[in-house]
Design an enzyme around this catalytic site. Structure first.
Site, PDB file in Angstrom:
ATOM      1  N   ASN A  41       0.980   7.408  24.667  1.00 36.29           N
ATOM      2  CA  ASN A  41       1.737   7.466  25.931  1.00 36.29           C
ATOM      3  C   ASN A  41       1.932   8.907  26.396  1.00 36.29           C
ATOM      4  O   ASN A  41       1.779   9.216  27.583  1.00 36.29           O
ATOM      5  CB  ASN A  41       3.113   6.810  25.763  1.00 36.29           C
ATOM      6  CG  ASN A  41       3.034   5.300  25.615  1.00 36.29           C
ATOM      7  OD1 ASN A  41       2.015   4.696  25.919  1.00 36.29           O
ATOM      8  ND2 ASN A  41       4.101   4.701  25.128  1.00 36.29           N
ATOM      9  N   ASP A 204      21.103  11.386  33.761  1.00 33.10           N
ATOM     10  CA  ASP A 204      21.680  12.693  34.099  1.00 33.10           C
ATOM     11  C   ASP A 204      20.663  13.827  34.052  1.00 33.10           C
ATOM     12  O   ASP A 204      21.037  14.999  34.167  1.00 33.10           O
ATOM     13  CB  ASP A 204      22.857  13.003  33.168  1.00 33.10           C
ATOM     14  CG  ASP A 204      24.027  12.053  33.389  1.00 33.10           C
ATOM     15  OD1 ASP A 204      24.208  11.636  34.549  1.00 33.10           O
ATOM     16  OD2 ASP A 204      24.734  11.714  32.424  1.00 33.10           O
ATOM     17  N   GLY A 231      10.971   8.685  28.328  1.00 33.91           N
ATOM     18  CA  GLY A 231      10.937   9.863  27.449  1.00 33.91           C
ATOM     19  C   GLY A 231       9.512  10.342  27.191  1.00 33.91           C
ATOM     20  O   GLY A 231       9.250  11.550  27.160  1.00 33.91           O
ATOM     21  N   ASP A 232       8.589   9.397  27.013  1.00 33.24           N
ATOM     22  CA  ASP A 232       7.187   9.774  26.783  1.00 33.24           C
ATOM     23  C   ASP A 232       6.580  10.403  28.031  1.00 33.24           C
ATOM     24  O   ASP A 232       5.838  11.391  27.949  1.00 33.24           O
ATOM     25  CB  ASP A 232       6.365   8.545  26.368  1.00 33.24           C
ATOM     26  CG  ASP A 232       6.706   8.065  24.959  1.00 33.24           C
ATOM     27  OD1 ASP A 232       7.272   8.848  24.177  1.00 33.24           O
ATOM     28  OD2 ASP A 232       6.411   6.886  24.660  1.00 33.24           O
TER      29      ASP A 232
HETATM   30  P1  ADP Z   1      14.447   8.387  26.067  1.00 31.23           P
HETATM   31  O1  ADP Z   1      13.733   7.415  26.951  1.00 31.23           O
HETATM   32  O2  ADP Z   1      13.572   9.073  25.080  1.00 31.23           O
HETATM   33  O3  ADP Z   1      15.730   7.866  25.469  1.00 31.23           O
HETATM   34  P2  ADP Z   1      15.941   9.595  28.247  1.00 31.23           P
HETATM   35  O4  ADP Z   1      16.632   8.288  28.409  1.00 31.23           O
HETATM   36  O5  ADP Z   1      16.789  10.800  28.075  1.00 31.23           O
HETATM   37  O6  ADP Z   1      14.904   9.578  27.047  1.00 31.23           O
HETATM   38  O7  ADP Z   1      14.993   9.778  29.529  1.00 31.23           O
HETATM   39  C1  ADP Z   1      13.999  10.775  29.579  1.00 31.23           C
HETATM   40  C2  ADP Z   1      13.931  11.353  30.981  1.00 31.23           C
HETATM   41  O8  ADP Z   1      13.568  10.332  31.916  1.00 31.23           O
HETATM   42  C3  ADP Z   1      15.241  11.923  31.503  1.00 31.23           C
HETATM   43  O9  ADP Z   1      15.409  13.268  31.113  1.00 31.23           O
HETATM   44  C4  ADP Z   1      15.054  11.780  33.009  1.00 31.23           C
HETATM   45  O10 ADP Z   1      14.211  12.815  33.490  1.00 31.23           O
HETATM   46  C5  ADP Z   1      14.292  10.472  33.121  1.00 31.23           C
HETATM   47  N1  ADP Z   1      15.196   9.307  33.257  1.00 31.23           N
HETATM   48  C6  ADP Z   1      15.507   8.390  32.320  1.00 31.23           C
HETATM   49  N2  ADP Z   1      16.349   7.459  32.798  1.00 31.23           N
HETATM   50  C7  ADP Z   1      16.579   7.786  34.084  1.00 31.23           C
HETATM   51  C8  ADP Z   1      17.362   7.221  35.157  1.00 31.23           C
HETATM   52  N3  ADP Z   1      18.101   6.108  34.969  1.00 31.23           N
HETATM   53  N4  ADP Z   1      17.361   7.855  36.355  1.00 31.23           N
HETATM   54  C9  ADP Z   1      16.643   8.967  36.568  1.00 31.23           C
HETATM   55  N5  ADP Z   1      15.882   9.538  35.605  1.00 31.23           N
HETATM   56  C10 ADP Z   1      15.842   8.974  34.385  1.00 31.23           C
END
Ligand code: ADP
Length: 280
Positions: A41, A204, A231-232
């Protein structure tokens, strides 16, 4: 060049109103096979952001292996050194129920066979600008690759996911850590000496810390459909643009992550260069 050393899986996604209890059989409502694995990914995300990507890893000699290789090829990724090993490809069996809750079983398969690195793989790592790893292949291999990269002047990027205890000597070779909130908490005591730390904050946005520099990319307003793979998408987009500087890369990755939440699925929802540029 970005070299991604990591996992590639076939996700077997079954949807059902309710998950079967032990001994019970239920009728499901849908089934799909979707290429996945954090390594694949993130490699696809880096390629869609315009990077020249080489993938190091292994698929099995089953039908999934051929499909997974073709998927990476189709994304424009160099798979010359992708191994085909006897036995099954990595698979993730995913059951999604009517409440949207999922249960997942990951079988490493061929990914677990990456227990050492060949001369050709080591040379590819040494010649790269950036090595990007996650933790879905054997840890000793990630540690050895990071050390080899470090001594060759290749920047080492690590997304320490899924969370597991890591040896100090691995952290000593990491130049860029990309962590979500859970990983940040888990590794807060060991991230100190890492030169560049990017922490993702879901809705955020994300923050960067490097020496005395702190940068913030605020959350982007999007219509969220499925956050799987955000995240990927973020990580691949970040390493693809890292040479443009932390501020530009952080903003680019933050837009890529946000866009990835607007469509269903992990690899299918990874945005491309034009889409990200338009959003910015
Ligand atoms: P993971 O999926 O690894 O838990 P995060 O949830 O922190 O990581 O999401 C990774 C990135 O994807 C965030 O830093 C942001 O840029 C984007 N992102 C994730 N969820 C949202 C959301 N609900 N709204 C806007 N951007 C998001």
């Amino acid at each position: 060049t970005v070299v991604v050393l990591g996992s590639v899986n076939m996700d077997l996604v079954t949807t059902t109103a309710h998950r079967p209890a032990p001994g019970e059989t239920v009728l499901g409502s849908g089934f799909a096979t979707v290429p996945g694995g954090k390594g694949a990914n993130q490699a696809i995300a880096a390629a869609r952001s315009g990077a020249d990507v080489r993938f190091l890893g292994a698929v099995g000699d089953d039908a999934f292996g051929a499909t997974l290789r073709a998927t990476l090829d189709g994304a424009g990724i160099d798979t010359t050194l992708l191994r085909t090993v006897p036995g099954p490809s990595g698979v993730a069996t995913i059951v999604v129920d009517g409440d949207g809750e999922n249960s997942i079983i990951v079988v490493a398969g061929a990914n677990g066979r990456m227990t050492d690195l060949t001369e050709a793989e080591l040379a590819t790592i040494a010649a790269a600008d950036i090595l990007l790893c996650q933790l879905e292949i054997p840890l000793e291999t990630v540690t050895a690759a990071a050390h080899h990269a470090g001594s060759a002047g290749t920047l080492v990027a690590l997304n320490p996911s899924p969370v597991q205890p890591l040896p100090a000597r691995l952290w000593a070779d990491v130049d860029l850590a990309i962590v979500n909130s859970l990983e940040y908490e888990q590794f807060s005591s060991t991230l100190g000496p890492v030169a560049h730390v990017v922490r993702t904050l879901g809705a955020d946005g994300a923050v960067y810390r490097g020496g005395d520099t702190e940068l913030v990319a605020g959350g982007r307003r999007v219509d969220v459909v499925d956050t799987t793979g955000a995240g990927d998408a973020f990580t691949g987009a970040l390493v693809a643009t890292w040479s443009q500087g932390a501020a530009a890369a952080l903003n680019w990755a933050n837009a890529a992550g946000a866009l990835a939440t607007t469509q269903l699925g992990a690899s299918a929802s990874i945005p491309g260069r034009e889409q990200i540029a338009a959003a910015l």
